[in-house]
Write a protein that holds these residues in place. Structure first.
Motif, PDB file in Angstrom:
ATOM      1  N   PRO A  84     -90.995  59.411 -14.823  1.00 17.51           N
ATOM      2  CA  PRO A  84     -89.864  60.287 -14.493  1.00 17.51           C
ATOM      3  C   PRO A  84     -88.803  59.593 -13.637  1.00 17.51           C
ATOM      4  CG  PRO A  84     -91.931  61.463 -14.213  1.00 17.51           C
ATOM      5  CD  PRO A  84     -92.280  60.018 -14.416  1.00 17.51           C
ATOM      6  N   THR A  85     -89.234  58.761 -12.711  1.00 16.15           N
ATOM      7  CA  THR A  85     -88.275  58.034 -11.874  1.00 16.15           C
ATOM      8  C   THR A  85     -87.496  57.027 -12.701  1.00 16.15           C
ATOM      9  OG1 THR A  85     -89.632  58.304  -9.895  1.00 16.15           O
ATOM     10  CG2 THR A  85     -88.028  56.507  -9.876  1.00 16.15           C
ATOM     11  N   VAL A  86     -88.190  56.317 -13.566  1.00 17.08           N
ATOM     12  CA  VAL A  86     -87.527  55.351 -14.443  1.00 17.08           C
ATOM     13  C   VAL A  86     -86.492  56.048 -15.307  1.00 17.08           C
ATOM     14  CG1 VAL A  86     -87.861  53.783 -16.399  1.00 17.08           C
ATOM     15  CG2 VAL A  86     -89.435  53.705 -14.449  1.00 17.08           C
ATOM     16  N   ALA A  87     -86.866  57.176 -15.891  1.00 15.44           N
ATOM     17  CA  ALA A  87     -85.950  57.914 -16.764  1.00 15.44           C
ATOM     18  C   ALA A  87     -84.731  58.422 -15.999  1.00 15.44           C
ATOM     19  CB  ALA A  87     -86.680  59.082 -17.418  1.00 15.44           C
ATOM     20  N   ALA A  88     -84.949  58.936 -14.790  1.00 16.49           N
ATOM     21  CA  ALA A  88     -83.837  59.456 -13.989  1.00 16.49           C
ATOM     22  C   ALA A  88     -82.862  58.341 -13.618  1.00 16.49           C
ATOM     23  CB  ALA A  88     -84.365  60.135 -12.737  1.00 16.49           C
ATOM     24  N   LEU A  89     -83.382  57.192 -13.252  1.00 14.57           N
ATOM     25  CA  LEU A  89     -82.516  56.068 -12.904  1.00 14.57           C
ATOM     26  C   LEU A  89     -81.795  55.529 -14.136  1.00 14.57           C
ATOM     27  CD1 LEU A  89     -84.854  54.214 -10.392  1.00 14.57           C
ATOM     28  CD2 LEU A  89     -82.663  55.272  -9.851  1.00 14.57           C
ATOM     29  N   ALA A  90     -82.505  55.437 -15.244  1.00 15.08           N
ATOM     30  CA  ALA A  90     -81.910  54.892 -16.471  1.00 15.08           C
ATOM     31  C   ALA A  90     -80.742  55.745 -16.948  1.00 15.08           C
ATOM     32  CB  ALA A  90     -82.971  54.778 -17.558  1.00 15.08           C
ATOM     33  N   ARG A  91     -80.768  57.042 -16.673  1.00 16.03           N
ATOM     34  CA  ARG A  91     -79.689  57.925 -17.124  1.00 16.03           C
ATOM     35  C   ARG A  91     -78.340  57.577 -16.495  1.00 16.03           C
ATOM     36  NH1 ARG A  91     -83.743  61.962 -17.511  1.00 16.03           N
ATOM     37  NH2 ARG A  91     -83.448  62.632 -15.348  1.00 16.03           N
ATOM     38  N   TYR A  92     -78.368  56.915 -15.344  1.00 16.94           N
ATOM     39  CA  TYR A  92     -77.103  56.528 -14.717  1.00 16.94           C
ATOM     40  C   TYR A  92     -76.326  55.550 -15.594  1.00 16.94           C
ATOM     41  CZ  TYR A  92     -77.881  58.841 -10.244  1.00 16.94           C
ATOM     42  OH  TYR A  92     -78.047  59.802  -9.259  1.00 16.94           O
ATOM     43  N   ALA A  93     -77.018  54.830 -16.477  1.00 15.85           N
ATOM     44  CA  ALA A  93     -76.328  53.893 -17.366  1.00 15.85           C
ATOM     45  C   ALA A  93     -75.424  54.616 -18.356  1.00 15.85           C
ATOM     46  CB  ALA A  93     -77.345  53.035 -18.113  1.00 15.85           C
ATOM     47  N   GLU A  94     -75.715  55.869 -18.641  1.00 17.73           N
ATOM     48  CA  GLU A  94     -74.910  56.624 -19.609  1.00 17.73           C
ATOM     49  C   GLU A  94     -73.495  56.867 -19.098  1.00 17.73           C
ATOM     50  OE1 GLU A  94     -77.082  60.155 -20.476  1.00 17.73           O
ATOM     51  OE2 GLU A  94     -78.901  59.079 -21.104  1.00 17.73           O
ATOM     52  N   THR A  95     -73.330  56.924 -17.785  1.00 15.63           N
ATOM     53  CA  THR A  95     -72.003  57.158 -17.181  1.00 15.63           C
ATOM     54  C   THR A  95     -71.776  56.168 -16.036  1.00 15.63           C
ATOM     55  OG1 THR A  95     -72.970  58.851 -15.731  1.00 15.63           O
ATOM     56  CG2 THR A  95     -71.943  59.598 -17.790  1.00 15.63           C
ATOM     57  N   ASP A  96     -72.151  54.920 -16.242  1.00 20.11           N
ATOM     58  CA  ASP A  96     -72.075  53.932 -15.180  1.00 20.11           C
ATOM     59  C   ASP A  96     -70.646  53.766 -14.675  1.00 20.11           C
ATOM     60  OD1 ASP A  96     -72.074  51.107 -13.899  1.00 20.11           O
ATOM     61  OD2 ASP A  96     -74.191  51.491 -14.305  1.00 20.11           O
TER      62      ASP A  96
END
Length: 234
Positions: A84-96
């Motif tokens: 869950p932490t990995v997924a939450a952090l990775a989502r920031y790449a969508e709107t970096d």
């Protein structure tokens, strides 16, 4: 909270380092003992508990022990299931942050100078080329790039994920957070890159109190994350 101990010190414990308060192992909210593999991190945690509250009976808050809070996050929230932490952090790449450029030519040039080398680094080192747009309308990133960045995040252990969990939201950029973790940027450079827009506006309108407070908060969070990473790596 009131300080209930006189002494905080470090002791070896089964190949790791524990923090003891008056000779008793410090425990996290979930009941586990505070144990870390890196002696510098254990010593720094002991120092913050030595200072918290000033003396026995003094008042202290969780803000006085930030390194301990990050260890607790890593051990009790992330380590049991990092996904869950990995997924939450990775989502920031969508709107970096680094992918959104101003329409003003001067500001866009400043953004390009600060951000393009970091996007090039992400493309070459992490195999994650990100698309750039002008304005605020969302730009869709490729699944391949997003997957590569998620993989890069997942490669880090829980302690480093906890540090990313502080740095990335503060910076508004997964690329900046990963660059900080990789040593591509130090804390000061990462904060400067994240606040290009604010610094540019200050040249015209002067320093706004609210904006200055925001920048100070970003700087503090990024400095904490960078320090934690350095200590955890020994």
């Amino acid at each position: 909270m009131k300080r209930f101990w006189d002494e905080a010190r470090v002791a070896e414990a089964e190949g790791q380092f524990a923090v003891l308060l008056d000779g008793r192992p410090m425990r996290l909210p979930g009941g586990g003992q505070v144990r870390v593999a890196a002696l510098p991190l254990a010593e720094a945690i002991a120092v913050e508990w030595h200072q918290a509250g000033g003396a026995k009976g003094g008042e202290f808050t969780h803000d006085d022990v930030p390194l301990t809070r990050l260890v607790g996050t890593a051990e009790e929230r992330i380590a049991p299931d990092p996904a869950p932490t990995v997924a939450a952090l990775a989502r920031y790449a969508e709107t970096d942050l680094l992918c959104y450029r101003a329409e003003d030519r001067k500001l866009a040039a400043l953004q390009a100078a600060a951000w393009d080398p970091l996007l090039d680094w992400a493309a070459l080192t992490l195999d994650a080329p990100l698309r750039v747009t002008t304005g605020v309308m969302p730009v869709r990133q490729t699944p391949q790039a997003l997957s590569a960045l998620a993989h890069a995040v997942a490669a880090h252990p829980p302690l480093e994920l906890a540090a990313l969990g502080v740095a990335v939201p503060a910076l508004g950029s997964l690329v900046l957070g990963l660059a900080l973790l990789a040593g591509r940027l130090d804390a000061e450079a990462a904060e400067a890159a994240a606040t290009v827009d604010e610094r540019h506006q200050e040249e015209f309108w002067g320093v706004d109190a609210e904006a200055a407070q925001r920048r100070a908060s970003i700087a503090a969070d990024v400095a904490l994350a960078a320090r934690f990473i350095a200590l955890a790596r020994g």
